[in-house]
Write a protein that holds these residues in place. Structure first.
Motif, PDB file in Angstrom:
ATOM      1  N   ASP A  87      26.107  12.186  20.366  1.00  0.00           N
ATOM      2  CA  ASP A  87      26.629  10.857  19.981  1.00  0.00           C
ATOM      3  C   ASP A  87      27.380  10.359  20.818  1.00  0.00           C
ATOM      4  O   ASP A  87      28.411  11.218  21.367  1.00  0.00           O
ATOM      5  CB  ASP A  87      26.812  10.954  18.543  1.00  0.00           C
ATOM      6  N   ARG A  88      27.274   9.086  21.247  1.00  0.00           N
ATOM      7  CA  ARG A  88      28.540   8.560  22.278  1.00  0.00           C
ATOM      8  C   ARG A  88      29.552   8.196  21.249  1.00  0.00           C
ATOM      9  O   ARG A  88      30.666   7.784  21.868  1.00  0.00           O
ATOM     10  CB  ARG A  88      27.595   7.446  22.787  1.00  0.00           C
ATOM     11  N   VAL A  89      29.250   7.792  19.868  1.00  0.00           N
ATOM     12  CA  VAL A  89      30.240   7.546  19.170  1.00  0.00           C
ATOM     13  C   VAL A  89      30.139   8.060  17.922  1.00  0.00           C
ATOM     14  O   VAL A  89      29.128   8.387  17.349  1.00  0.00           O
ATOM     15  CB  VAL A  89      30.403   6.033  18.752  1.00  0.00           C
ATOM     16  N   SER A 139      25.456  -8.681  28.007  1.00  0.00           N
ATOM     17  CA  SER A 139      26.530  -7.921  28.524  1.00  0.00           C
ATOM     18  C   SER A 139      26.936  -6.939  27.665  1.00  0.00           C
ATOM     19  O   SER A 139      27.954  -6.109  27.852  1.00  0.00           O
ATOM     20  CB  SER A 139      27.504  -8.924  29.040  1.00  0.00           C
ATOM     21  N   ASP A 140      26.561  -6.561  26.595  1.00  0.00           N
ATOM     22  CA  ASP A 140      26.858  -5.541  25.673  1.00  0.00           C
ATOM     23  C   ASP A 140      26.007  -4.211  25.323  1.00  0.00           C
ATOM     24  O   ASP A 140      24.815  -4.404  25.804  1.00  0.00           O
ATOM     25  CB  ASP A 140      26.935  -5.997  24.348  1.00  0.00           C
ATOM     26  N   VAL A 141      26.359  -3.222  25.219  1.00  0.00           N
ATOM     27  CA  VAL A 141      25.655  -2.108  25.145  1.00  0.00           C
ATOM     28  C   VAL A 141      25.795  -1.473  23.714  1.00  0.00           C
ATOM     29  O   VAL A 141      27.041  -1.395  23.177  1.00  0.00           O
ATOM     30  CB  VAL A 141      26.245  -0.862  26.133  1.00  0.00           C
ATOM     31  N   LEU A 142      24.769  -1.098  23.174  1.00  0.00           N
ATOM     32  CA  LEU A 142      24.673  -0.433  21.471  1.00  0.00           C
ATOM     33  C   LEU A 142      25.047   1.221  22.021  1.00  0.00           C
ATOM     34  O   LEU A 142      24.164   1.739  22.568  1.00  0.00           O
ATOM     35  CB  LEU A 142      23.416  -0.763  21.018  1.00  0.00           C
ATOM     36  N   LEU A 143      26.292   1.575  21.327  1.00  0.00           N
ATOM     37  CA  LEU A 143      26.576   2.940  21.809  1.00  0.00           C
ATOM     38  C   LEU A 143      25.940   3.822  20.438  1.00  0.00           C
ATOM     39  O   LEU A 143      25.667   4.997  20.847  1.00  0.00           O
ATOM     40  CB  LEU A 143      28.028   3.059  21.815  1.00  0.00           C
ATOM     41  N   GLY A 144      25.668   3.282  19.614  1.00  0.00           N
ATOM     42  CA  GLY A 144      24.892   4.212  18.472  1.00  0.00           C
ATOM     43  C   GLY A 144      25.483   3.497  17.098  1.00  0.00           C
ATOM     44  O   GLY A 144      26.044   2.330  16.997  1.00  0.00           O
ATOM     45  N   PRO A 186      26.132  -0.363  13.298  1.00  0.00           N
ATOM     46  CA  PRO A 186      26.251  -0.614  14.866  1.00  0.00           C
ATOM     47  C   PRO A 186      27.461  -0.782  15.733  1.00  0.00           C
ATOM     48  O   PRO A 186      28.447  -1.407  14.980  1.00  0.00           O
ATOM     49  CB  PRO A 186      25.430  -1.929  15.031  1.00  0.00           C
ATOM     50  N   PHE A 187      27.540   0.019  16.803  1.00  0.00           N
ATOM     51  CA  PHE A 187      28.831  -0.089  17.373  1.00  0.00           C
ATOM     52  C   PHE A 187      28.667  -0.449  18.828  1.00  0.00           C
ATOM     53  O   PHE A 187      27.645   0.173  19.388  1.00  0.00           O
ATOM     54  CB  PHE A 187      29.372   1.577  17.386  1.00  0.00           C
ATOM     55  N   TYR A 188      29.154  -1.533  19.304  1.00  0.00           N
ATOM     56  CA  TYR A 188      28.875  -2.124  20.522  1.00  0.00           C
ATOM     57  C   TYR A 188      30.087  -2.146  21.467  1.00  0.00           C
ATOM     58  O   TYR A 188      31.220  -1.720  20.956  1.00  0.00           O
ATOM     59  CB  TYR A 188      28.508  -3.607  20.634  1.00  0.00           C
ATOM     60  N   MET A 189      29.757  -2.289  22.868  1.00  0.00           N
ATOM     61  CA  MET A 189      30.785  -2.155  23.887  1.00  0.00           C
ATOM     62  C   MET A 189      30.344  -2.882  24.846  1.00  0.00           C
ATOM     63  O   MET A 189      28.921  -2.940  25.238  1.00  0.00           O
ATOM     64  CB  MET A 189      31.265  -0.922  24.277  1.00  0.00           C
ATOM     65  N   SER A 190      31.181  -3.614  25.479  1.00  0.00           N
ATOM     66  CA  SER A 190      30.746  -4.593  26.770  1.00  0.00           C
ATOM     67  C   SER A 190      30.410  -3.500  27.956  1.00  0.00           C
ATOM     68  O   SER A 190      30.704  -2.612  28.081  1.00  0.00           O
ATOM     69  CB  SER A 190      31.761  -5.329  27.377  1.00  0.00           C
ATOM     70  N   LYS A 191      29.198  -3.994  28.834  1.00  0.00           N
ATOM     71  CA  LYS A 191      28.739  -3.103  29.891  1.00  0.00           C
ATOM     72  C   LYS A 191      29.918  -2.823  30.984  1.00  0.00           C
ATOM     73  O   LYS A 191      29.841  -1.417  31.242  1.00  0.00           O
ATOM     74  CB  LYS A 191      27.655  -3.917  30.566  1.00  0.00           C
ATOM     75  N   ASP A 192      30.582  -3.575  31.182  1.00  0.00           N
ATOM     76  CA  ASP A 192      31.717  -3.287  32.070  1.00  0.00           C
ATOM     77  C   ASP A 192      32.638  -2.336  31.520  1.00  0.00           C
ATOM     78  O   ASP A 192      32.975  -1.432  32.439  1.00  0.00           O
ATOM     79  CB  ASP A 192      32.491  -4.727  32.335  1.00  0.00           C
ATOM     80  N   GLN A 193      33.238  -2.253  30.296  1.00  0.00           N
ATOM     81  CA  GLN A 193      34.001  -1.343  29.872  1.00  0.00           C
ATOM     82  C   GLN A 193      33.104  -0.040  29.584  1.00  0.00           C
ATOM     83  O   GLN A 193      33.769   0.974  29.842  1.00  0.00           O
ATOM     84  CB  GLN A 193      34.579  -2.047  28.385  1.00  0.00           C
ATOM     85  N   TYR A 194      32.016  -0.166  29.227  1.00  0.00           N
ATOM     86  CA  TYR A 194      31.229   1.214  29.195  1.00  0.00           C
ATOM     87  C   TYR A 194      31.245   1.957  30.491  1.00  0.00           C
ATOM     88  O   TYR A 194      31.160   3.204  30.368  1.00  0.00           O
ATOM     89  CB  TYR A 194      29.796   0.766  28.683  1.00  0.00           C
ATOM     90  N   GLU A 195      31.121   1.407  31.657  1.00  0.00           N
ATOM     91  CA  GLU A 195      31.225   1.915  32.852  1.00  0.00           C
ATOM     92  C   GLU A 195      32.553   2.972  33.108  1.00  0.00           C
ATOM     93  O   GLU A 195      32.422   4.234  33.849  1.00  0.00           O
ATOM     94  CB  GLU A 195      31.296   1.130  34.059  1.00  0.00           C
ATOM     95  N   TYR A 196      33.383   2.463  32.465  1.00  0.00           N
ATOM     96  CA  TYR A 196      34.986   3.208  32.344  1.00  0.00           C
ATOM     97  C   TYR A 196      34.816   4.400  31.431  1.00  0.00           C
ATOM     98  O   TYR A 196      35.472   5.566  31.563  1.00  0.00           O
ATOM     99  CB  TYR A 196      35.934   2.446  32.166  1.00  0.00           C
ATOM    100  N   TRP A 197      33.871   4.301  30.348  1.00  0.00           N
ATOM    101  CA  TRP A 197      34.276   5.061  29.290  1.00  0.00           C
ATOM    102  C   TRP A 197      32.963   6.121  28.933  1.00  0.00           C
ATOM    103  O   TRP A 197      32.806   7.036  28.093  1.00  0.00           O
ATOM    104  CB  TRP A 197      34.270   4.454  27.967  1.00  0.00           C
TER     105      TRP A 197
END
Length: 120
Positions: free
Chosen positions: A3-5, A52-57, A63-74
């Motif tokens: 799980d990513r989240v 520009s958003d990613v579904l982490l899980g 649902p829990f999302y994050m921007s693609k740019d921020q996802y690259e850091y996390w």
């Protein structure tokens, strides 16, 4: 499956309280503007998700999302959504409840990174 989240029991309890008031929910990990980098909770569909958003899980069927740019850091970390006493983000639903959601994280192990690479 890795799980990513994930979510703590305290956060699930707060989510259940909010679901009773607002119905189904969604989260978007804030990128730092007005509310720092807090997990922001909204009624499901209230926050516009785009390319520009990613579904982490999902956490608690939410649902829990994050921007693609921020996802690259996390992307090398698992996010652990918790709830603690205090004021929530000004745009997040938990504000009036006297609690706030908080993102904790831990670095994935080598084995977990290998498993995630297979899923991609």
């Amino acid at each position: 499956m890795v799980d990513r989240v994930t979510v703590t029991e305290e956060a699930l309890q707060l989510m259940n309280t909010l679901k009773e008031i607002h119905g189904s929910l969604m989260f978007h990990q804030s990128g730092g503007c007005c509310d720092g980098s807090s997990p922001m909770c909204y009624p499901n569909g209230e926050f516009r998700i785009g390319e520009s958003d990613v579904l982490l899980g999902e956490i608690g069927d939410t649902p829990f999302y994050m921007s693609k740019d921020q996802y690259e850091y996390w992307k090398h970390t698992q996010l652990i959504i918790d709830a603690v006493d205090g004021r929530g983000g000004m745009f997040s639903l938990e504000g009036p409840e006297g609690k706030r959601f908080l993102t904790r994280s831990r670095v994935f192990t080598g084995e977990e990174r290998s498993e995630l690479a297979k899923e991609s």
